[in-house]
Design a protein around this motif. Structure first.
Motif, PDB file in Angstrom:
ATOM      1  N   TRP A   1     -10.316   9.445   2.141  1.00  0.00           N
ATOM      2  CA  TRP A   1      -9.285   8.538   2.643  1.00  0.00           C
ATOM      3  C   TRP A   1      -9.853   7.475   3.577  1.00  0.00           C
ATOM      4  CZ3 TRP A   1      -4.936   8.081   0.262  1.00  0.00           C
ATOM      5  CH2 TRP A   1      -4.435   9.153  -0.485  1.00  0.00           C
TER       6      TRP A   1
ATOM      7  N   GLN B   1     -12.519   5.796   3.059  1.00  0.00           N
ATOM      8  CA  GLN B   1     -12.980   4.702   2.200  1.00  0.00           C
ATOM      9  C   GLN B   1     -11.831   3.838   1.684  1.00  0.00           C
ATOM     10  OE1 GLN B   1     -15.430   6.399  -0.887  1.00  0.00           O
ATOM     11  NE2 GLN B   1     -17.009   7.076   0.538  1.00  0.00           N
ATOM     12  N   THR B   2     -10.612   4.383   1.674  1.00  0.00           N
ATOM     13  CA  THR B   2      -9.478   3.564   1.208  1.00  0.00           C
ATOM     14  C   THR B   2      -9.247   2.369   2.145  1.00  0.00           C
ATOM     15  OG1 THR B   2      -7.794   4.854   2.420  1.00  0.00           O
ATOM     16  CG2 THR B   2      -8.368   5.588   0.193  1.00  0.00           C
ATOM     17  N   LYS B   3      -9.649   2.511   3.407  1.00  0.00           N
ATOM     18  CA  LYS B   3      -9.486   1.399   4.350  1.00  0.00           C
ATOM     19  C   LYS B   3     -10.306   0.189   3.913  1.00  0.00           C
ATOM     20  CE  LYS B   3      -8.704   4.573   8.232  1.00  0.00           C
ATOM     21  NZ  LYS B   3      -9.218   5.065   9.551  1.00  0.00           N
TER      22      LYS B   3
ATOM     23  N   GLU C   1      -4.516  10.867  -4.965  1.00  0.00           N
ATOM     24  CA  GLU C   1      -5.563  11.877  -4.817  1.00  0.00           C
ATOM     25  C   GLU C   1      -5.528  12.876  -5.966  1.00  0.00           C
ATOM     26  OE1 GLU C   1      -7.468  14.668  -1.299  1.00  0.00           O
ATOM     27  OE2 GLU C   1      -5.322  14.234  -1.271  1.00  0.00           O
TER      28      GLU C   1
ATOM     29  N   VAL D   1       0.840  -1.197   0.000  1.00  0.00           N
ATOM     30  CA  VAL D   1       0.000   0.000   0.000  1.00  0.00           C
ATOM     31  C   VAL D   1       0.875   1.247   0.000  1.00  0.00           C
ATOM     32  CG1 VAL D   1      -1.794   1.298   1.218  1.00  0.00           C
ATOM     33  CG2 VAL D   1      -1.792  -1.197   1.331  1.00  0.00           C
TER      34      VAL D   1
ATOM     35  N   PHE E   1      -2.999   4.609  -3.920  1.00  0.00           N
ATOM     36  CA  PHE E   1      -4.074   5.573  -3.738  1.00  0.00           C
ATOM     37  C   PHE E   1      -3.534   6.946  -4.133  1.00  0.00           C
ATOM     38  CE2 PHE E   1      -5.255   2.358  -0.437  1.00  0.00           C
ATOM     39  CZ  PHE E   1      -6.470   1.973  -1.007  1.00  0.00           C
TER      40      PHE E   1
ATOM     41  N   ASN F   1       0.030   5.635  -0.060  1.00  0.00           N
ATOM     42  CA  ASN F   1      -0.915   6.749  -0.160  1.00  0.00           C
ATOM     43  C   ASN F   1      -0.194   7.969  -0.722  1.00  0.00           C
ATOM     44  OD1 ASN F   1      -2.825   5.137   1.105  1.00  0.00           O
ATOM     45  ND2 ASN F   1      -2.446   5.994   3.134  1.00  0.00           N
TER      46      ASN F   1
ATOM     47  N   SER G   1     -12.203   4.070  -7.822  1.00  0.00           N
ATOM     48  CA  SER G   1     -12.096   5.391  -7.202  1.00  0.00           C
ATOM     49  C   SER G   1     -12.944   5.418  -5.943  1.00  0.00           C
ATOM     50  CB  SER G   1     -12.551   6.483  -8.178  1.00  0.00           C
ATOM     51  OG  SER G   1     -13.907   6.300  -8.548  1.00  0.00           O
TER      52      SER G   1
ATOM     53  N   VAL H   1     -10.988  -0.583   0.779  1.00  0.00           N
ATOM     54  CA  VAL H   1     -10.281  -1.183  -0.350  1.00  0.00           C
ATOM     55  C   VAL H   1      -9.166  -2.090   0.150  1.00  0.00           C
ATOM     56  CG1 VAL H   1      -8.918  -0.743  -2.418  1.00  0.00           C
ATOM     57  CG2 VAL H   1     -10.799   0.800  -1.815  1.00  0.00           C
TER      58      VAL H   1
ATOM     59  N   ILE I   1     -10.148  10.140  -4.998  1.00  0.00           N
ATOM     60  CA  ILE I   1      -8.949   9.313  -4.837  1.00  0.00           C
ATOM     61  C   ILE I   1      -8.984   8.168  -5.836  1.00  0.00           C
ATOM     62  CG2 ILE I   1      -7.620   7.860  -3.263  1.00  0.00           C
ATOM     63  CD1 ILE I   1      -8.818   9.562  -0.973  1.00  0.00           C
TER      64      ILE I   1
ATOM     65  N   VAL J   1      -7.803   4.727  -7.401  1.00  0.00           N
ATOM     66  CA  VAL J   1      -7.323   3.465  -6.844  1.00  0.00           C
ATOM     67  C   VAL J   1      -6.706   2.641  -7.971  1.00  0.00           C
ATOM     68  CG1 VAL J   1      -7.959   1.379  -5.580  1.00  0.00           C
ATOM     69  CG2 VAL J   1      -9.188   3.528  -5.140  1.00  0.00           C
TER      70      VAL J   1
END
Length: 314
Positions: free
Chosen positions: A297, A299-301, A257, A218, A255, A220, A293, A303, A263, A265
């Motif tokens: 941030w 919501q990235t958890k 932005e 991962v 990720f 960011n 997408s 994913v 964001i 993906v």
């Protein structure tokens, strides 16, 4: 299906070719390769290429600027674009008939004529296959410049023939393309070039990416960080394979932005199926290369959790 495409092309005097937003070499190579074939074989027809320009890939082809009126009574051919949301230049809806040529899973079967082959390494590979049929039926000729565009797209989507989508057919077509008058070495050099800003961001990525449980990688890349390094979200997304060769890695996510805070993906895998993960977050793609997408941030958890589960089950 290939014969239906040829018949459609022959019945229209005006043809406009599209591809997906934020184009890669396969999108541009298939769009330009097919356009150049048509211009050479049908000099009496009007053939245009549209979509936003990608500065780093202008060495493959540049786009045409055309008026809204040009789309009237035109045949629209859309290359390498899985769903309508990703089509570059929304004026495609003003055309008369739409042909979809793609190698992604056909989750969004738009268009009047649909040729989708998810087994193909690239849409450029499909365009060469179409050329072979066209040559047999109508005497189509492939120009040096068209061959160069198709070669670039195949090289791009197979990762220099290293990805598992590379098949015997891929090598057979490339062995024919390489006979034309263009320099593969020059293409490689242009595809490999990176700006100083990109190189420095690459260093940041290698220093800061994480490997989580079950081999999930991962990184960011928030907008403020991209501004600090002087790169765009599109530039950053191209670095998605920066740590691909790290031992123990099974799948990874970038990720990135955008300036509007959406964001992007970018998902990649060495085995676990990830397009199902992407589909849960407004995306899709290939089993081992996909995109999506999310809005923030937090919501990235979700994913990451889905990606960990995909790797756990692999």
């Amino acid at each position: 299906m290939k014969e239906r495409i040829i018949e459609a092309v022959e019945s229209y005097d005006k043809i406009i070719l599209h591809r997906h937003v934020r184009p890669d070499p396969d999108a541009l190579g298939s769009q330009a390769g097919l356009a150049l074939m048509l211009k050479n074989h049908y000099p009496q027809k009007q053939v245009y290429m549209v979509g936003e320009e990608e500065k780093s890939l202008r060495f493959i082809s540049k786009m045409d600027e055309i008026s809204d009126e040009t789309f009237q009574d035109a045949l629209i051919i859309i290359c390498d674009t899985a769903n309508v949301e990703r089509i570059s230049d929304e004026r495609y809806t003003n055309g008369d008939k739409i042909i979809k040529i793609d190698h992604h899973p056909n989750e969004d079967p738009y268009g009047d004529i649909i040729w989708v082959d998810s087994r193909a390494s690239s849409v450029c590979e499909m365009i060469y296959e179409l050329y072979e049929t066209w040559k047999d039926l109508k005497g189509m000729q492939l120009t040096d410049e068209a061959a160069r565009c198709l070669y670039a797209g195949i090289v791009g989507d197979t990762g220099r023939f290293r990805y598992p989508n590379t098949t015997e057919k891929t090598f057979r077509y490339v062995s024919e393309l390489i006979k034309y008058q263009f320099s593969p070495i020059e293409l490689y050099e242009k595809m490999d070039v990176k700006s100083l800003q990109d190189a420095r961001l690459e260093g940041y990525i290698l220093t800061n990416f994480q490997i989580l449980e079950y081999g999930v990688g991962v990184i960011n890349l928030p907008n403020k960080l991209l501004e600090h390094y002087g790169v765009t979200a599109n530039d950053a997304s191209k670095l998605v394979n920066t740590f691909a060769n790290v031992e123990g890695l099974k799948a990874w996510v970038f990720f990135v932005e955008e300036p509007d805070n959406l964001i992007r993906v970018r998902l990649r895998s060495k085995g676990p199926i990830i397009n199902k993960v992407a589909q849960k977050f407004n995306g899709g793609g290939h089993p081992l290369a996909a995109g999506a997408s999310v809005d923030n941030w937090e919501q990235t958890k979700g994913v990451v959790a889905e990606l960990i589960e995909a790797c756990r089950c692999y």
